[in-house]
Design a protein around this motif. Structure first.
Motif, PDB file in Angstrom:
ATOM      1  N   ARG A 131       0.825  -1.203   0.000  1.00 26.65           N
ATOM      2  CA  ARG A 131       0.000   0.000   0.000  1.00 26.65           C
ATOM      3  C   ARG A 131       0.866   1.263   0.000  1.00 26.65           C
ATOM      4  N   VAL A 132       1.916   1.235   0.818  1.00 25.04           N
ATOM      5  CA  VAL A 132       2.822   2.391   0.885  1.00 25.04           C
ATOM      6  C   VAL A 132       3.508   2.604  -0.461  1.00 25.04           C
ATOM      7  N   LEU A 133       4.008   1.505  -1.078  1.00 25.22           N
ATOM      8  CA  LEU A 133       4.735   1.637  -2.335  1.00 25.22           C
ATOM      9  C   LEU A 133       3.813   2.081  -3.480  1.00 25.22           C
ATOM     10  N   ARG A 134       2.568   1.602  -3.477  1.00 21.00           N
ATOM     11  CA  ARG A 134       1.646   2.039  -4.528  1.00 21.00           C
ATOM     12  C   ARG A 134       1.313   3.519  -4.374  1.00 21.00           C
ATOM     13  N   LYS A 135       1.170   3.960  -3.109  1.00 23.80           N
ATOM     14  CA  LYS A 135       0.957   5.387  -2.870  1.00 23.80           C
ATOM     15  C   LYS A 135       2.168   6.191  -3.351  1.00 23.80           C
ATOM     16  N   ALA A 136       3.357   5.625  -3.119  1.00 25.15           N
ATOM     17  CA  ALA A 136       4.587   6.305  -3.556  1.00 25.15           C
ATOM     18  C   ALA A 136       4.643   6.400  -5.068  1.00 25.15           C
ATOM     19  N   LEU A 137       4.239   5.303  -5.764  1.00 27.43           N
ATOM     20  CA  LEU A 137       4.301   5.306  -7.220  1.00 27.43           C
ATOM     21  C   LEU A 137       3.281   6.260  -7.832  1.00 27.43           C
ATOM     22  N   GLU A 138       2.188   6.546  -7.107  1.00 29.53           N
ATOM     23  CA  GLU A 138       1.247   7.549  -7.601  1.00 29.53           C
ATOM     24  C   GLU A 138       1.888   8.931  -7.644  1.00 29.53           C
ATOM     25  N   ASN A 139       2.752   9.195  -6.644  1.00 21.89           N
ATOM     26  CA  ASN A 139       3.386  10.516  -6.561  1.00 21.89           C
ATOM     27  C   ASN A 139       4.692  10.575  -7.362  1.00 21.89           C
ATOM     28  N   VAL A 140       5.457   9.444  -7.366  1.00 17.76           N
ATOM     29  CA  VAL A 140       6.767   9.421  -8.036  1.00 17.76           C
ATOM     30  C   VAL A 140       6.763   8.252  -9.013  1.00 17.76           C
ATOM     31  N   SER A 141       6.125   8.426 -10.134  1.00 19.51           N
ATOM     32  CA  SER A 141       5.977   7.311 -11.083  1.00 19.51           C
ATOM     33  C   SER A 141       7.218   7.094 -11.940  1.00 19.51           C
ATOM     34  N   LYS A 142       8.183   8.000 -11.896  1.00 22.59           N
ATOM     35  CA  LYS A 142       9.374   7.881 -12.729  1.00 22.59           C
ATOM     36  C   LYS A 142      10.542   7.207 -12.015  1.00 22.59           C
ATOM     37  N   SER A 143      10.333   6.757 -10.806  1.00 22.53           N
ATOM     38  CA  SER A 143      11.433   6.172 -10.026  1.00 22.53           C
ATOM     39  C   SER A 143      11.580   4.679 -10.329  1.00 22.53           C
ATOM     40  N   VAL A 144      12.693   4.299 -10.949  1.00 16.60           N
ATOM     41  CA  VAL A 144      12.961   2.888 -11.248  1.00 16.60           C
ATOM     42  C   VAL A 144      13.134   2.100  -9.965  1.00 16.60           C
ATOM     43  N   ARG A 145      13.759   2.724  -8.972  1.00 20.44           N
ATOM     44  CA  ARG A 145      14.016   2.041  -7.695  1.00 20.44           C
ATOM     45  C   ARG A 145      12.704   1.645  -7.023  1.00 20.44           C
ATOM     46  N   LEU A 146      11.733   2.559  -7.013  1.00 26.06           N
ATOM     47  CA  LEU A 146      10.441   2.235  -6.401  1.00 26.06           C
ATOM     48  C   LEU A 146       9.733   1.127  -7.159  1.00 26.06           C
ATOM     49  N   TRP A 147       9.767   1.173  -8.488  1.00 23.55           N
ATOM     50  CA  TRP A 147       9.130   0.124  -9.284  1.00 23.55           C
ATOM     51  C   TRP A 147       9.750  -1.247  -8.999  1.00 23.55           C
ATOM     52  N   LYS A 148      11.092  -1.292  -8.906  1.00 25.38           N
ATOM     53  CA  LYS A 148      11.760  -2.581  -8.657  1.00 25.38           C
ATOM     54  C   LYS A 148      11.370  -3.148  -7.300  1.00 25.38           C
ATOM     55  N   ILE A 149      11.344  -2.280  -6.277  1.00 22.22           N
ATOM     56  CA  ILE A 149      10.968  -2.771  -4.936  1.00 22.22           C
ATOM     57  C   ILE A 149       9.518  -3.227  -4.922  1.00 22.22           C
ATOM     58  N   ALA A 150       8.649  -2.476  -5.610  1.00 22.15           N
ATOM     59  CA  ALA A 150       7.231  -2.850  -5.619  1.00 22.15           C
ATOM     60  C   ALA A 150       7.009  -4.160  -6.372  1.00 22.15           C
ATOM     61  N   VAL A 151       7.716  -4.352  -7.468  1.00 22.37           N
ATOM     62  CA  VAL A 151       7.540  -5.577  -8.261  1.00 22.37           C
ATOM     63  C   VAL A 151       8.023  -6.798  -7.493  1.00 22.37           C
ATOM     64  N   GLU A 152       9.084  -6.645  -6.719  1.00 26.38           N
ATOM     65  CA  GLU A 152       9.627  -7.776  -5.965  1.00 26.38           C
ATOM     66  C   GLU A 152       8.624  -8.320  -4.953  1.00 26.38           C
ATOM     67  N   LEU A 153       7.703  -7.479  -4.493  1.00 19.76           N
ATOM     68  CA  LEU A 153       6.723  -7.926  -3.488  1.00 19.76           C
ATOM     69  C   LEU A 153       5.504  -8.596  -4.108  1.00 19.76           C
ATOM     70  N   GLU A 154       5.369  -8.513  -5.423  1.00 22.48           N
ATOM     71  CA  GLU A 154       4.157  -9.027  -6.069  1.00 22.48           C
ATOM     72  C   GLU A 154       4.341 -10.464  -6.544  1.00 22.48           C
ATOM     73  N   GLU A 155       3.213 -11.111  -6.785  1.00 24.00           N
ATOM     74  CA  GLU A 155       3.204 -12.427  -7.407  1.00 24.00           C
ATOM     75  C   GLU A 155       3.509 -12.277  -8.908  1.00 24.00           C
TER      76      GLU A 155
END
Length: 974
Positions: free
Chosen positions: A424-448
């Motif tokens: 939930r925190v990372l998705r909220k972060a990606l709404e505000n900072v959608s250009k961050s590769v680092r955030l996308w990588k961390i968020a993807v690692e938590l998903e199925e």
């Protein structure tokens, strides 16, 4: 003294030992220095005023006074023989007189004609006292540069000559420590009685130093401190009146009554020790009551835990308290001067954290967040210092102030313990900072995987320049979708090679290996068109990664595409061989195989490249791949005998003897009358018990290609088969043609020894030594023959003669030492060993023997000396391994055995000792590992090894059987 005072009348006048009128008389010469007003007072001026004192004049001498001088008058009064201040002055400068003479010689420069030289001029510089100008400096710099250039031209020769001179000097004049090292080792031979008979050294200290009295300390009563606290005085001793009246009575009348009114009331500065003790007991009682059980009244204090808690209260920092106070003051000044400077608040908080004041640190950093609300580092530090829930509140506050900070969002996700909360925190972060590769990588690692694929589809839209996101999406997609994804990635990032390599791996994984080569070629072309430099090393590293990932076709295609880029034609072969070795070292065998294949296409007639490739296949490939390579090799290099022999041996080891014969027959056609091929054919037949065929081959070889080795193999075949007469006849025939071949003489002597013909054996050895005086083996065989028959003196004489004809030969010296040792003359053997080490100081076999000639306590010292002289000699390393073995240091012994077989795998003795060691101290796996490694190494040398492998009874035994045989004959007597 008189002359001294005459020279300094003004000084000595004021120092005359006189009084009254004598002072006036003595002060007369100084009158001209007085004020001019005084001249008007003396109308009648004395005629001697203003004149210098007569020679030898001493003021006041008429009335018995004597003048004196001080060091300020004449300088330091030191005799010429007095020593100088420097205690370590060199000879010629140790007295004051020597120094004065030296200074005079330096001041007086000899400019006589006799001191003039045509080339060098005067001994000293004519212009040393002149000014040193800029022209002089430039000239000196030019001359210095010339001298440096000339010195560099002769530097190498000079250094070599100096090195030789130093070595010669050290050989002729060894250090005292080296001269007495052997005597120091002989201290071990001193008996206990001799040691006890050495007189004791007396104690020269006096009685007080020998029996020091410990300082006695007497506790001072509390009344002493109370009295001096009250009076404010400082005393270093007890009042004698207090000791007289025992501290209870005052010296005033009235007994115990005090002389002051109201004396029973304690003053403001009085120290009441009784109340301090009561307060301490009360405080301890309160602390213990806090941890007691309120219900039953029983204590629940854990003594160990209580002490641990007390230890935790000790500050953990190692700095000085004064330094901490200074740092605190400085940081406070920085904060007050510039309150909007974030590093000041962070440093202040960390200082308090280090000193153990965690709450102060938290308060400071929260104050910092108020003063610097836009500082990312301050918020992160505040979140680190605060406990869990408070840290979450701090991070939430930070997000309100800095909604675009990636690090704060990542910290917020780390503080969450639940996976859903993290997402939930990372998705909220990606709404505000959608250009961050680092955030996308961390968020993807938590998903199925399925959700991750959807997220990555969105991620590559937001971050189209991220190669990692594109490749991750391609890995999760199906084959067709992955191809489309990679094509889009290439359109968005046309300068990245990893996309092309991933596409090639994708095609290989789906069976389209024919597309791999095209993709890599298109990649090179496309990258060059986009201005990307093709870095050969990076592509080879990518190929190694493909190899480790199992993409063999991609790896080979990459190697073929980039292997020739950026290399000069004359450097190709050398560079490619180094690349292949590097790939083997990194475990990328397919890369190395691809490099060898490309090199063989470019250099098909290079025998060395074929050999390197063949050895690679032998060590890392299969038998089929080796044989296929060798077939191609002999087709391109038919004159390379070693390639034919490797092919035949591979077939023979596989049990296919007819195929080996056919290979050797083809080799005969390509290399007629080749000695190596003849002998290989003979060995093949004899090993397979085809003795008649081997005899016919040897007879044909003797007629068509007669060499000493062919004759030797013929003699040996008859000898091992038991045909002594035929062997003797062949040996005689061979010696007519090759009398300077020592092995024939050795075989003849050994055949005679086997037949118990001692005289004929001696004659054979002597005749051989006349023809081959430099054959060490002949000298050793003759010496051992004489020793065996009991002629010790003759054996000794033979070895001495051998040393004269072959100086600096370690093998002869070693046999001489062992001869005396076997005869029981240990002292003579030690003396001979010392002489041998002087003549052959770098001989490993001598040092290895010297280690075990010493007594057990001295062996370690001798082994250190041996390692200094012969650091990488296998015999010395083997001796050290045996030394550790004898001391039961199993791990160290195994390490040294492994080091020895790595340095010299051809030494069979090392393998035999190693195998014996593992039989005693190793497991079954370790024993088999040593045996397998020995069989792969195929050792051929070693004293013990050759004694068994070349024995006529063991001629058909393989490497493993000989290893077991040699190991069984080793005795642990070292």
């Amino acid at each position: 003294m008189a002359s001294a005072t005459a020279k300094h009348p003004a000084k000595t006048a004021g120092k005359a030992a006189s009084g009254g009128t004598g002072g006036a008389a003595g002060g007369a010469p100084a009158m001209p220095l007085a004020s001019p007003l005084m001249g008007g007072l003396n109308k009648k001026k004395k005629p001697f005023l203003g004149m210098s004192a007569p020679l030898g004049y001493v003021p006041g001498l008429g009335r018995g006074a004597t003048g004196f001088t001080t060091r300020s008058d004449i300088g330091p009064a030191r005799d010429a023989n007095d020593p100088v201040d420097d205690r370590h002055a060199p000879p010629g400068k140790r007295t004051v007189g020597d120094q004065m003479k030296k200074n005079q010689e330096e001041d007086e420069e000899d400019l006589n004609d006799t001191n003039y030289d045509e080339f060098n001029g005067y001994a000293g510089s004519l212009f040393s006292s002149g000014p040193y100008e800029k022209d002089d400096e430039e000239a000196d710099a030019i001359y210095a540069a010339l001298d440096k250039r000339m010195d560099e031209r002769r530097k190498e020769r000079r250094e070599l000559r100096e090195k030789e001179e130093i070595e010669k000097y050290r050989m002729e004049r060894p250090k005292i420590q080296q001269q007495f090292s052997d005597l120091k080792r002989k201290l071990a031979e001193v008996t206990e009685d001799e040691w006890l008979s050495i007189p004791e050294v007396g104690d020269a200290r006096n009685k007080r130093q020998r029996n020091p009295r410990h300082e006695k300390l007497t506790p001072v009563p509390d009344s002493f401190f109370a009295k001096h606290l009250k009076t404010g005085e400082n005393h270093t001793s007890v009042d004698p009146l207090q000791g007289q009246f025992a501290g209870l009575e005052t010296p005033f009348p009235g007994g115990l009554n005090t002389p002051y009114p109201g004396g029973m009331t304690p003053e403001a500065g009085e120290l009441d020790m009784r109340k301090i003790g009561q307060a301490r007991n009360t405080l301890m009682d309160m602390r213990l009551s806090q941890v007691s059980d309120s219900v039953s009244g029983q204590t629940v204090v854990d003594p160990k835990g209580y002490l641990t808690d007390l230890n935790s209260m000790i500050p953990t920092h190692g700095g000085d308290i004064s330094d901490i106070k200074k740092a605190r003051l400085l940081l406070k000044s920085v904060r007050e001067t510039n309150p909007h400077h974030p590093p000041a608040w962070i440093a202040s908080a960390r200082l308090e954290e280090v000193t153990g004041k965690l709450q102060v640190a938290r308060n400071l950093i929260m104050k910092g967040t108020e003063m610097c609300p836009k500082s990312e580092d301050v918020w992160l530090e505040a979140a680190r210092l605060q406990p869990g829930d408070t840290a979450k509140a701090v991070v939430a506050q930070a997000v309100r102030h800095l909604p675009q900070s990636v690090r704060i969002y990542i910290r917020a996700a780390e503080l969450e313990t639940d996976i859903r909360a993290k997402k939930r925190v990372l998705r909220k972060a990606l709404e505000n900072v959608s250009k961050s590769v680092r955030l996308w990588k961390i968020a993807v690692e938590l998903e199925e995987p399925e959700d991750a694929r959807i997220m990555l589809s969105r991620a590559v839209e937001c971050c189209p320049t991220s190669v990692e996101l594109w490749l991750a999406l391609a890995r999760l997609e199906t084959y067709e979708n992955a191809r489309r994804v990679l094509n889009k990635a290439r359109e968005n990032i046309p300068t990245d090679r990893h996309i092309w390599i991933t596409a090639a791996k994708l095609e290989e994984a789906n069976g389209n290996t024919q597309m791999v080569e095209k993709i890599i070629d298109r990649a090179i072309t496309s990258l060059r068109a986009n201005g990307v430099e093709i870095n050969r090393e990076q592509w080879i590293q990518d190929a190694e990664e493909c190899d480790k990932a199992g993409s063999v076709a991609t790896c080979q295609a990459v190697i073929r595409a980039v292997i020739g880029i950026g290399i000069e034609e004359e450097d190709c072969k050398h560079t490619w061989m180094e690349d292949a070795d590097s790939c083997v070292a990194h475990g990328a065998l397919e890369c190395a195989r691809a490099i060898y294949a490309h090199a063989l296409q470019v250099f098909p007639s290079k025998k060395s490249v074929w050999l390197r490739a063949a050895y690679f296949e032998k060590n890392h490939g299969t038998r089929e791949s080796l044989e296929a390579l060798l077939q191609r090799a002999v087709a391109h290099c038919p004159k390379a005998e070693v390639l034919w022999l490797m092919g035949a041996k591979s077939k023979w080891l596989a049990g296919d003897v007819p195929a080996a014969r056919s290979i050797l027959a083809l080799a005969f056609q390509a290399n007629p009358n080749s000695e190596e091929i003849w002998l290989a054919a003979v060995k093949l037949e004899s090993e397979n018990n085809e003795y008649e065929r081997a005899r016919r081959l040897l007879a044909k070889a003797r007629s068509s290609a007669p060499t000493a080795r062919v004759f030797m193999k013929s003699v040996r075949l008859e000898w091992v088969l038991g045909n002594i007469e035929a062997a003797h006849e062949l040996c005689t025939e061979a010696l007519k043609h090759y009398e300077d071949f020592p092995k024939l003489w050795m075989m003849r002597g050994q055949i005679e020894e086997q037949s118990e013909n001692i005289d004929k054996a001696r004659e054979a050895y002597n005749q051989g030594l006349k023809k081959c005086p430099h054959s060490m083996s002949l000298w050793l065989l003759l010496s051992r023959l004489e020793e065996r028959v009991g002629q010790l003196t003759r054996a000794r004489a033979i070895l001495e003669k051998a040393r004269l004809k072959n100086p600096q030969t370690p093998e002869i010296w070693l046999e001489s030492v062992r001869l005396e040792y076997r005869a029981g003359l240990k002292n003579i053997s030690n003396t001979l060993m010392a002489k041998a080490l002087q003549e052959c100081p770098n001989s490993g076999i001598l040092w290895a023997e010297a280690v075990f000639l010493e007594a057990r306590p001295q062996r370690k010292t001798k082994s250190v000396d041996a390692l200094k002289k012969c650091e990488h000699d296998p015999h010395v390393l083997l001796a050290v391994a045996k030394l550790f073995w004898s001391e039961r240091k199993i791990t160290k012994a195994r390490e040294w055995f492994l080091r020895t077989v790595k340095i010299e795998p051809d030494l069979g003795d090392t393998w035999a000792f190693f195998y014996k060691f593992e039989l005693q101290h190793g497991t079954e796996e370790q024993q088999q590992e040593v045996k397998k490694r020995c069989e792969n190494a195929e050792p051929r040398h070693g004293e013990l090894w050759c004694a068994e492998s070349k024995h006529v009874l063991n001629w058909q035994k393989n490497i493993g059987e000989i290893l077991v045989l040699v190991a069984s004959k080793i005795k642990n007597t070292f």
